[in-house]
Design a protein around this motif. Structure first.
Motif, mmCIF file in Angstrom:
data_model
loop_
_atom_site.group_PDB
_atom_site.id
_atom_site.type_symbol
_atom_site.label_atom_id
_atom_site.label_comp_id
_atom_site.label_asym_id
_atom_site.label_seq_id
_atom_site.Cartn_x
_atom_site.Cartn_y
_atom_site.Cartn_z
ATOM 1 N N ILE A 101 5.140 4.767 -8.327
ATOM 2 C CA ILE A 101 4.719 3.896 -7.226
ATOM 3 C C ILE A 101 4.378 2.504 -7.746
ATOM 4 C CG2 ILE A 101 2.934 3.492 -5.483
ATOM 5 C CD1 ILE A 101 2.738 6.547 -5.153
ATOM 6 N N ARG B 40 0.838 -1.205 0.000
ATOM 7 C CA ARG B 40 0.000 0.000 0.000
ATOM 8 C C ARG B 40 0.873 1.256 0.000
ATOM 9 N NH1 ARG B 40 -2.314 0.075 5.315
ATOM 10 N NH2 ARG B 40 -4.460 -0.456 4.758
ATOM 11 N N GLN B 41 0.477 2.237 -0.819
ATOM 12 C CA GLN B 41 1.154 3.526 -0.790
ATOM 13 C C GLN B 41 0.220 4.616 -1.300
ATOM 14 O OE1 GLN B 41 5.143 3.668 -2.414
ATOM 15 N NE2 GLN B 41 5.182 5.892 -2.426
ATOM 16 N N TYR B 42 0.295 5.772 -0.664
ATOM 17 C CA TYR B 42 -0.489 6.931 -1.085
ATOM 18 C C TYR B 42 0.407 7.911 -1.839
ATOM 19 C CZ TYR B 42 -4.682 5.608 1.461
ATOM 20 O OH TYR B 42 -5.824 4.960 1.871
#
Length: 288
Positions: free
Chosen positions: A153, A138-140
């Protein structure tokens, strides 16, 4: 002010930056519209301020709820985006060959958290019922308009072994899909069927039918039943969220058949899809 015997008219204003919100709402007001929409939670403050300044004009906002502080001339329209996210999470886990899938969020908010935790829950459900062991990266991106960041990303996730990445990141997500296309990997779209961006790489999309919400509110207004002061919630039961109709191109029939079963379990309340960290932790307990 309102004469529904005439042919209804509509117009729209496109905001290119946050500073456009207030003047665009003023333009819509000056045009004499009976109902003014703000599309997206970022317009929440501007819509509320405009509604309070113009109590005789009706407003609506998509993807935001003011709760018990909703002005009487405003209706919030929100969607159970966690529900289609759960479905695509299940699909991702069932189709992953590496045991790793990804989630790319735009900016942290209640709306994106619902996509995030719904997706995680769908993966967890597949792990439980199909004896899988799929992990979620997960990454924002902290932006909804940065395709380059989304691409970077996604590329990082693919390099870490993820073979399917789901985005809930607006324009940033276009970069996620581009990365999937270049890497020969899979991506999952959002809000609409995004398979047109990369037909060989977008396996499904978590669709949110904003048109259903807009149509129903406008219909209520025409019938004199405008639900001002409230928030209207739409989900699978109302046909307002689902997976993309093109999913059968890449997703095996047996998985799609199972998805139909899962939809019924969600509608019947047997699966309570989480929408934030707290409800997600509670959901995981039900899988123990």
């Amino acid at each position: 002010m309102t004469d529904y015997e005439e042919e209804p008219k509509s117009d729209y204003q496109e905001s290119h930056q946050d500073a456009d919100f207030v003047p665009n709402l003023e333009t819509a007001l000056d045009a004499g519209n009976d109902l003014i929409w703000g599309i997206g939670f970022k317009l929440a403050d501007a819509v509320k301020a405009a509604a309070e300044e113009n109590p005789d004009v009706k407003y609506a906002i998509v993807d935001f709820s003011y709760g018990d502080k909703t002005p009487d001339n405003v209706v919030g329209v929100v969607f159970k985006q966690e529900q289609p996210s759960f479905l695509v999470g299940y699909i991702a886990a069932m189709m992953s060959e590496t045991g790793k899938v990804g989630f790319v969020g735009g900016m942290e908010s209640e709306v994106i958290s619902a996509f995030d935790y719904g997706y995680h829950a769908g993966v967890a459900y597949a792990n439980k019922v199909a004896n899988k062991d799929v992990k979620v990266l997960r990454q924002y991106a902290e932006a909804f308009d940065d395709p380059a960041k989304g691409k970077a990303i996604a590329n990082s996730m693919y390099q870490q072994g993820a073979d399917i990445v789901f985005h809930a990141a607006g324009g940033t997500g276009d970069g996620v899909i581009e990365a999937a296309k270049e890497q020969g990997k899979y991506a999952i779209g959002v809000d609409r069927d995004q398979s047109d961006l990369a037909p060989d790489n977008v396996i499904t999309s978590a669709m949110k039918r904003v048109d259903v919400g807009v149509y129903n509110v406008v219909k209520d207004l025409k019938e004199g039943k405008f639900p001002g002061g409230t928030t209207v919630v739409y989900g699978l039961e109302e046909g307002a969220v689902d997976i993309a109709p093109t999913s059968d191109k890449h997703v095996p029939k047996e998985i799609l058949d199972k998805v139909e079963e899962i939809k019924k379990l969600i509608i019947d309340g047997e699966i309570k899809v989480p929408f934030d960290e707290e409800s997600y932790e509670e959901y995981l307990k039900t899988l123990e």
